[in-house]
Design a protein around this motif. Structure first.
Motif, PDB file in Angstrom:
ATOM      1  N   ASN A  43       5.558  59.281  10.304  1.00  9.60           N
ATOM      2  CA  ASN A  43       5.395  57.859  10.643  1.00  9.60           C
ATOM      3  C   ASN A  43       6.183  57.444  11.882  1.00  9.60           C
ATOM      4  O   ASN A  43       6.375  56.261  12.140  1.00  9.60           O
ATOM      5  CB  ASN A  43       5.758  56.971   9.452  1.00  9.60           C
ATOM      6  N   THR A  44       6.632  58.445  12.646  1.00  9.16           N
ATOM      7  CA  THR A  44       7.397  58.176  13.870  1.00  9.16           C
ATOM      8  C   THR A  44       6.673  58.773  15.073  1.00  9.16           C
ATOM      9  O   THR A  44       6.166  59.893  15.007  1.00  9.16           O
ATOM     10  CB  THR A  44       8.815  58.779  13.776  1.00  9.16           C
ATOM     11  N   LYS A 125       4.928  53.754  11.969  1.00 14.15           N
ATOM     12  CA  LYS A 125       5.875  52.707  11.591  1.00 14.15           C
ATOM     13  C   LYS A 125       7.000  52.587  12.610  1.00 14.15           C
ATOM     14  O   LYS A 125       7.471  51.494  12.918  1.00 14.15           O
ATOM     15  CB  LYS A 125       6.459  53.016  10.207  1.00 14.15           C
ATOM     16  N   ASN A 126       7.460  53.741  13.127  1.00 17.70           N
ATOM     17  CA  ASN A 126       8.572  53.776  14.081  1.00 17.70           C
ATOM     18  C   ASN A 126       8.040  54.176  15.455  1.00 17.70           C
ATOM     19  O   ASN A 126       7.566  55.299  15.628  1.00 17.70           O
ATOM     20  CB  ASN A 126       9.642  54.781  13.640  1.00 17.70           C
ATOM     21  N   ARG A 155       8.405  48.949  13.809  1.00 11.92           N
ATOM     22  CA  ARG A 155       9.807  49.009  14.234  1.00 11.92           C
ATOM     23  C   ARG A 155       9.857  49.728  15.586  1.00 11.92           C
ATOM     24  O   ARG A 155       9.343  50.834  15.713  1.00 11.92           O
ATOM     25  CB  ARG A 155      10.636  49.730  13.176  1.00 11.92           C
ATOM     26  N   ILE A 260      16.646  54.609  12.481  1.00 16.19           N
ATOM     27  CA  ILE A 260      15.636  54.697  11.420  1.00 16.19           C
ATOM     28  C   ILE A 260      16.297  54.628  10.046  1.00 16.19           C
ATOM     29  O   ILE A 260      15.805  53.942   9.137  1.00 16.19           O
ATOM     30  CB  ILE A 260      14.809  55.998  11.564  1.00 16.19           C
ATOM     31  N   ARG A 261      17.422  55.307   9.888  1.00 16.16           N
ATOM     32  CA  ARG A 261      18.122  55.287   8.601  1.00 16.16           C
ATOM     33  C   ARG A 261      18.541  53.868   8.235  1.00 16.16           C
ATOM     34  O   ARG A 261      18.386  53.443   7.076  1.00 16.16           O
ATOM     35  CB  ARG A 261      19.366  56.198   8.653  1.00 16.16           C
ATOM     36  N   LYS A 262      19.026  53.100   9.203  1.00 13.35           N
ATOM     37  CA  LYS A 262      19.473  51.735   8.920  1.00 13.35           C
ATOM     38  C   LYS A 262      18.288  50.780   8.733  1.00 13.35           C
ATOM     39  O   LYS A 262      18.379  49.834   7.950  1.00 13.35           O
ATOM     40  CB  LYS A 262      20.406  51.265  10.041  1.00 13.35           C
ATOM     41  N   TRP A 263      17.188  51.014   9.455  1.00 18.14           N
ATOM     42  CA  TRP A 263      15.971  50.255   9.167  1.00 18.14           C
ATOM     43  C   TRP A 263      15.568  50.438   7.704  1.00 18.14           C
ATOM     44  O   TRP A 263      15.253  49.484   7.004  1.00 18.14           O
ATOM     45  CB  TRP A 263      14.824  50.727  10.072  1.00 18.14           C
ATOM     46  N   ASP A 264      15.555  51.711   7.288  1.00 17.39           N
ATOM     47  CA  ASP A 264      15.164  52.018   5.907  1.00 17.39           C
ATOM     48  C   ASP A 264      16.138  51.390   4.903  1.00 17.39           C
ATOM     49  O   ASP A 264      15.718  50.841   3.873  1.00 17.39           O
ATOM     50  CB  ASP A 264      15.124  53.536   5.702  1.00 17.39           C
ATOM     51  N   GLY A 267      15.461  47.926   4.320  1.00 19.12           N
ATOM     52  CA  GLY A 267      14.164  47.654   3.735  1.00 19.12           C
ATOM     53  C   GLY A 267      13.198  47.009   4.713  1.00 19.12           C
ATOM     54  O   GLY A 267      12.307  46.245   4.305  1.00 19.12           O
TER      55      GLY A 267
END
Length: 268
Positions: A43-44, A125-126, A155, A260-264, A267
């Motif tokens: 998704n990136t 998504k990314n 994002r 990406i980790r902090k986006w996830d 939420g």
């Protein structure tokens, strides 16, 4: 037993292959394979952007060569696909040099917006923009990326690699760099030494960028623009070039992974 081991090895290979696309490049992948991976397994997407303009003694397309090579270097670790490079951009004060192209902001902004919207439509998504060219292009990319993120719920992240990795430049070379200077020339040298024409180099080809409010010249008088007076002249050191390439890529990779980790985590 031998037959069992062979079968297990084949199964393991097939399982790994099923999780990895045959290519990371969007213009080389087949549409059916694309559908098998996006968005369920990938998704990136990485979008390299640049322009064509003079770069001292390296190729006119250095702003395209660098982010594309960076994308290829980090795509596996990010489990990302790579969109085709946007090779033409807002060149600015070096547009008059031979081989340079200048795309107006009025043409560039809607074009890049449609590209980002297309990536979103294809269910990424990314959307990570690896930008190889600064100036006015940076502001346009940031503005359009923000608009698309807010409008379509994706994002976006825009990275000017040379600016973000300025600390790496100081770490490796112990001095600042410049446009087509020490750092950018080294990065291209690490990618493809045949693109670096050391025999054409002359220190007089470099000029330090003026401090704000002092002077301005169009075209800029040199194709090498130094960030600091007396610093950033290319040195063509192969060992340093390779070290710089690897450390810059690692720093950019970490930024993307953390974002990406902090986006996830949030939420989003």
């Amino acid at each position: 037993m031998k037959l069992l081991l062979t079968s297990l090895c084949f199964f393991a290979f097939f399982s790994i292959s099923a999780q990895t696309p045959s290519t990371r490049e969007m213009d080389r992948i087949n549409w059916m394979e694309f559908a098998e991976f996006v968005p369920g397994k990938i998704n990136t997407v990485l979008l390299p952007t640049g322009t064509l303009e003079p770069h001292g003694v390296v190729n006119n397309g250095a702003d395209n060569t660098a982010p594309y090579a960076m994308a290829k270097a980090i795509a596996n670790d990010l489990n990302a696909l790579i969109a085709p490079t946007l090779n033409y951009g807002i060149t600015g004060s070096m547009a008059a040099y031979p081989g340079a192209f200048q795309i107006t902001e009025e043409a560039y902004a809607p074009f890049i917006k449609d590209i980002l919207k297309g990536l979103a439509k294809n269910k990424f998504k990314n959307i990570i923009i690896l930008n190889g060219h600064g100036g006015g292009q940076t502001a346009v990319l940031q503005k359009i990326a923000a608009e698309v993120a807010n409008e379509l719920g994706v994002r976006t992240l825009v990275i000017n690699w040379w600016s973000y990795a300025s600390d790496v430049t100081l770490e490796v070379f112990k001095e600042d760099g410049g446009h087509a200077g020490l750092n950018e020339t080294a990065y291209i040298q690490a990618i493809d030494p045949t693109l670096v024409h050391k025999e054409r180099y002359n220190p007089d080809q470099a000029t330090a960028y003026p401090k704000t409010g002092t002077w301005s010249a169009v075209p800029f008088p040199s194709s090498i623009g130094l960030y600091q007076e007396g610093q950033g002249y290319p040195n063509f050191d192969e060992k340093q070039a390779k070290e710089y390439f690897e450390k810059v890529n690692a720093k950019v990779l970490k930024l993307i992974q953390e974002t990406i980790r902090k986006w996830d985590l949030a939420g989003l």
